[in-house]
Every structure is written in C-alpha cells, then in structure tokens.
Design an enzyme around this catalytic site. Sequence first.
Site, short mmCIF file in Angstrom:
data_model
loop_
_atom_site.label_atom_id
_atom_site.label_comp_id
_atom_site.label_asym_id
_atom_site.label_seq_id
_atom_site.Cartn_x
_atom_site.Cartn_y
_atom_site.Cartn_z
CD GLU A 434 -63.63 -3.23 1.87
OE1 GLU A 434 -62.61 -3.52 2.54
OE2 GLU A 434 -64.66 -3.91 1.90
C1 LIG Z 1 -72.63 1.83 3.62
C2 LIG Z 1 -71.55 1.21 4.44
C3 LIG Z 1 -71.20 -0.11 4.22
C4 LIG Z 1 -70.21 -0.72 5.00
N1 LIG Z 1 -69.92 -2.05 4.85
C5 LIG Z 1 -69.14 -2.68 5.77
C6 LIG Z 1 -69.00 -4.10 5.77
O1 LIG Z 1 -69.55 -4.80 4.94
N2 LIG Z 1 -68.25 -4.67 6.76
C7 LIG Z 1 -67.63 -3.94 7.72
O2 LIG Z 1 -66.98 -4.51 8.59
N3 LIG Z 1 -67.72 -2.56 7.74
C8 LIG Z 1 -68.46 -1.93 6.78
N4 LIG Z 1 -68.59 -0.56 6.81
C9 LIG Z 1 -67.87 0.20 7.79
C10 LIG Z 1 -66.75 1.04 7.19
O3 LIG Z 1 -65.70 0.22 6.76
C11 LIG Z 1 -66.35 2.09 8.25
O4 LIG Z 1 -67.39 3.03 8.31
C12 LIG Z 1 -65.02 2.73 7.94
O5 LIG Z 1 -63.98 1.81 8.11
C13 LIG Z 1 -64.74 3.95 8.81
O6 LIG Z 1 -64.96 3.69 10.17
P1 LIG Z 1 -65.88 4.68 11.01
O7 LIG Z 1 -67.18 4.83 10.29
O8 LIG Z 1 -65.94 4.20 12.42
O9 LIG Z 1 -65.16 6.07 10.96
P2 LIG Z 1 -63.97 6.54 11.91
O10 LIG Z 1 -62.96 5.48 12.04
O11 LIG Z 1 -64.57 7.09 13.16
O12 LIG Z 1 -63.35 7.72 11.06
C14 LIG Z 1 -63.84 9.05 11.07
C15 LIG Z 1 -62.82 9.95 10.36
O13 LIG Z 1 -61.58 9.93 11.09
C16 LIG Z 1 -60.52 9.51 10.26
N5 LIG Z 1 -59.61 8.64 11.01
C17 LIG Z 1 -59.90 7.71 11.93
N6 LIG Z 1 -58.79 7.12 12.38
C18 LIG Z 1 -57.76 7.68 11.73
C19 LIG Z 1 -56.34 7.49 11.75
N7 LIG Z 1 -55.76 6.60 12.51
N8 LIG Z 1 -55.59 8.27 10.91
C20 LIG Z 1 -56.14 9.18 10.11
N9 LIG Z 1 -57.47 9.39 10.04
C21 LIG Z 1 -58.28 8.65 10.85
C22 LIG Z 1 -61.18 8.73 9.12
O14 LIG Z 1 -60.37 8.74 7.93
C23 LIG Z 1 -62.49 9.48 8.95
O15 LIG Z 1 -62.31 10.59 8.12
C24 LIG Z 1 -69.55 0.05 6.00
C25 LIG Z 1 -69.89 1.40 6.19
C26 LIG Z 1 -70.89 1.97 5.44
C27 LIG Z 1 -71.27 3.40 5.73
#
Ligand SMILES: Cc1cc2nc3c(=O)[nH]c(=O)nc-3n(C[C@H](O)[C@H](O)[C@H](O)COP(=O)(O)OP(=O)(O)OC[C@H]3O[C@@H](n4cnc5c(N)ncnc54)[C@H](O)[C@@H]3O)c2cc1C
Length: 580
Positions: A434
């Site tokens: 989220e």
């Molecule tokens: C168990 C689980 C359930 C989930 N359920 C859903 C769901 O129902 N629907 C859905 O759509 N998604 C879902 N997600 C996805 C989840 O919302 C994303 O994993 C999350 O938004 C982070 O994206 P990412 O994993 O690509 O990490 P990344 O975006 O790659 O982030 C990696 C790190 O970089 C940091 N970062 C990235 N960009 C920035 C920025 N601009 N400024 C500062 N810091 C930054 C982040 O804070 C993090 O620490 C789920 C994920 C999991 C693991």
Amino acid sequence: MDHYTAPTDQILAALRDVAAYDSIAAYPEFEHADLETVVELLREAGTLTEAKIAPTNRVGDQVGAKYDPSDTSVTTAPGFVDAYRAYVDGGWPSLQFPEEFGGGGFPQTIGLAMGELLTTASMAWTLAPVLTRGAIDAVMHYGSDELKARYLPNMVSGKWCATMNLTEPQAGSDVGALTTKATKQDDGTYSISGSKIFITFGEHDWTDQIVHLVLARTPDAPAGSAGISCFIVPKFLHEGDVLGKRNGVHCTGIEHKLGIHGSPTCSMSYENATGYLLGEENRGLAVMFVMMNNARLAVGVEGVGIAERAYQQARAYAAERIQGSIGGQPVTIDQHPDVQRMLLTQAAWIAGLRALNYVTAVAGDRSEHDPDPDIRVRAVERVALLTPVAKSMGTDIGVEVTSLAVQVHGGMGFIEETGAAQHFRDARIAPIYEGTNGIQAADLVGRKLDVRNGDAMRELLAEFRSVVDALQAAGGPFIAIAEPVAEHFGKLQEATAAVLAMGKDDRLAASASYLRMVGAGLAASLLARSALAAPDDAERLQLAGFFGEQLLPSEGGRLRSVLAGGAYFTVDAIGVLAGR
Ligand SMILES: Cc1cc2nc3c(=O)[nH]c(=O)nc-3n(C[C@H](O)[C@H](O)[C@H](O)COP(=O)(O)OP(=O)(O)OC[C@H]3O[C@@H](n4cnc5c(N)ncnc54)[C@H](O)[C@@H]3O)c2cc1C
C-alpha cells in the site's frame, strides 16, 4: 500458548474518549449509529472474531494457500472458507456502506474498528475483506449508475470478493511504469492484456466470482501516471448474478513468502480479458487513490492489530514464565524491570497509534458528512496529513512491537511453536505494501506539508499540542506528563519550519525522521488526552507517563537528523551508494 482476546474495550475507549466519535454519531445520517449501538455491535463483532476468525491464524501460517497449476485454482487453508461464511452470514461485510447498496449505513470509522478486530484475530485472513472494501469505495465514487448496479450489491454483501491490481514486475512504487494494455472494443468494453504480480487474494475459493480492479493503459495514453486508466475485470462474465463464460484472467502462481502465508499472493495473467472502464480514461490514478487511501489507513490498523495480538501473547507469557528471583523468591519475568520496559513500550505505542487511527477515521467521516462545507474542506486536509503518518507509524511500530514480543519470550520466541515468531513475520509486510513507508514519508513532505503553505500542518500540531495546557490545568500527576510533551512539540515546530524551508532533496532525506517525529508527537498527545478523559484510570496515566519519559525523548532526538537534511546523502562521495 497462542492467546487472543478481542480488544473491543480498548477500541471503544479510543472512539469515546479520544477520537470524539460522538461528533460523527451526531450527524443525521448516523442517528442509528450512536455510541450505545456501536458498543453492542462491536461486542458482537468481538465475539465473532474470537470464535470464528482467530482459529484461522495458526493454520493459515502453517498450511498456507495452495496453487493447482492444472486448473489455476487456489485453495485457502482449512477453516478459511467457513470463517468467511460466518462473516458474510452475520452481515458484517456491509457494515459501513450506504443502505441503497444493501449496506448497514454505519460510519467508515466503525468499519475500521471492525477491521481492527478482524486483523487482530487473523491478519492474513483479513486481507480479502480489506481489499474488497477499498474496491467498493472506488466503484461507489467513480462507477456509472450501471456499473454500481452491476457490482456493488454483491460486493457489499460479501457474495463477491474484489482485488486491486496495480503492481507489475517493472512497476512497483513507480505505478506509472505499468504496461498492461487496454484496447477499446466496438461494444464499449475494453480488451485487457498483460501481467500483474503480488495480487493479494487474486484467486481463491471463498467466492465464485472475483471482481478485479485493474490499472492499465490505452494504446494512445500519455506516458507515466497521466496515462493510467482503471478497469473492472470480473473473473466470470455474467448477467446480473448469473455467471457465464470464464473471462481471460487467470492466476499463474502464488508466492512463497516470509509471512501472511494464509493470504495467497498471486501472479495474474490477463489475455484479452473483458474490462469495463471505471471513471474516465487516463484518470485511473484518481480512482486508485480512493482505493489506496482507504487501504492505507486499513494497513496502519493492521500494524496496530498485529502488534496487539503479539503483545497479548507476550504479556500472558511474561506472567507465567518463572526466571530469576527477587529477595530470594522465584519470580515471573514480568517482575523484571527490563521486561516491564518491553511490555510497557508495546502497550503505550499500541494505545497511542490506535487512537491516531480512529482520529484519522473520524476526520474521514467528517470530511464526507459534516453539513458545513468549510469543515468538510478542513477535514479533507486533515485526512490527507494524517493518513501517511497513520500508515507508516502503525506498520513500523507493528514490526517493532512484534519483535519485542519475540524478545519477551526469550529463546522460545524464536521457536515457531509459540506463535510469537509468526506475528513478527506477518507484521513485516505492512511497511512495504500500500505504498512503502518511504513513499508515505515522501508524500508527507512532498505534497501534504505544503497545503496552505504549511498552515494545515501548523494547525494540526497546535491542536495536538494544546493537550499540554489541559494537562497543566488538570494539575496533580498530569503536570509531570505535560513537560516532555511540550518539549517534543517545541522540537516539532522547529523541524516543521526547517523542512518547509528545505529544497526537494533535503526534504526527502529528512522525510522518514520527520514523519516519525510527527507520529510520536501525535501518539503522545493522544495518550495524554486519553489519561485526562479518565483521571482515575491508573493504567492510562501510566502509559501516558511512560511514553513521555521513556519513548518520546529518543523520538525527539530525531530533530538533529531532520535539520541535517541530505548533508551526508551525496551519492558521488559514497562508493556503496554508487554501487562500487
Ligand atoms: C505480500 C504482498 C502483497 C501485495 N499485494 C498487492 C496487491 O494486492 N495489489 C498490488 O497491486 N500490489 C500488491 N503488492 C505490491 C506492493 O504494493 C509493492 O511491493 C510495493 O508497492 C513496493 O513496490 P516494489 O516491490 O516494486 O518495490 P520498489 O518500488 O522497487 O521499492 C524498493 C525500495 O525502494 C524504495 N523506493 C522506490 N521508489 C522510491 C521513491 N520514489 N522514493 C523513495 N523511495 C523509493 C521503496 O521505498 C523500497 O524501500 C503486494 C506485495 C506483497 C509483497
């Protein structure tokens, strides 16, 4: 050893004494939702969560969800479906939705309280209802009359569950990078193709129909988040309630993960699936924010809920485990000051942040229902400021508190048999999904802080600081509580002025520390308000005093980090950041 009592009394106390729930119940549309009715309702909900939902917690972790590639089905852990039946049969999913769609017409705040009871009982199980609630809000706000009629009654009743499909491998925090395609068809529907990952309850055995809310882009859409649209994609095509042909959406696998094993985290494939536009083309981000804002607060509640569950277990263990002696007599470990420190840290954070969640929820109801448009506008600002704080603080503290609960168990905490480790593992996801907590902090300093040139935040801080005057006026033991709170709000004032004066990079560098200082200040103020509301309640006084003396000083110490901004964040100077 796994111990659970629904925290109904604590939730009711927060609603009554801190969050001013009465002010919401006074609106004519909530005449039937006065505190007396709510007390009865939440007690009944607490009974349901203890009897039906809590038993899914361990089995969800140990057995988890199972994927069958032969038919792309997902089977949830034993007892999950029965618990859902009990939840639906009791009419609980519809609690806070408008009566015109079959809802109970209660405030969102009460829906959130229900959510806390559920999540405290079984976090993984609760994710499907949480996401369905977010999707209902999106359809209510942006659906045409036709879409509302087609989807809302069954979603509100719980007959159909819903999902949120944002994430793709290359598009996580950067939602604008998503590539799923939506091509308009002659009949006005859209053909959706692409892949999504990490979709919570994307497939399951609770309901025949699953309503997917999917973000995608039309062929000529602008790049980035300005070109995102939102679509309803049902698992089965349907005429009213009658399900027909399977739509072109399938689950291609589920993730093996650290925690919340009971919640299937699905990869989803969309191949020429029929979708219905929700809202307007290229306005999907706005739809997403309706889903997300609701869900963000719900995830803050998850953090507090899982913390409560872990704390209950730690407290019970500490009252039984005998180790060491005092004055020659063997004692239970809760007699040792350091264990008391851990238990009080847990209890104080939980009470403070629970109150923050309900203050945010009440502002949300005010923003929609107050008859005075000026009050509604101010309440919208308040929700905007508080939501990233409630989400981040609730979830970061959820991890800290569940970790402390493991520590209270000593070596047994590290052994899966006790269940303490599960809470810690489960809690770890909440700061990530989220919108990661990093994104929440960026949202606070990047978008929210500048509302009315910072006046919205200054007013918020002044209002929460005013508890200091009330503490001093109350006198007696309250005087001692006023001092650390006043000191912290002084630092917050300085931090806020400094961040407002910073350029973008410094602000972002300071964002996490600043958010944490704000969250701690709000929690301290709310604990004090709670103590003032019940002057004879020794526990409330103790928690407010403990928080002010033992926890607030180190939170205020973050001022220095805030003021430093990005001084030491320079990428060029540090090999590790440059990837060398
Ligand atoms: C168990 C689980 C359930 C989930 N359920 C859903 C769901 O129902 N629907 C859905 O759509 N998604 C879902 N997600 C996805 C989840 O919302 C994303 O994993 C999350 O938004 C982070 O994206 P990412 O994993 O690509 O990490 P990344 O975006 O790659 O982030 C990696 C790190 O970089 C940091 N970062 C990235 N960009 C920035 C920025 N601009 N400024 C500062 N810091 C930054 C982040 O804070 C993090 O620490 C789920 C994920 C999991 C693991």
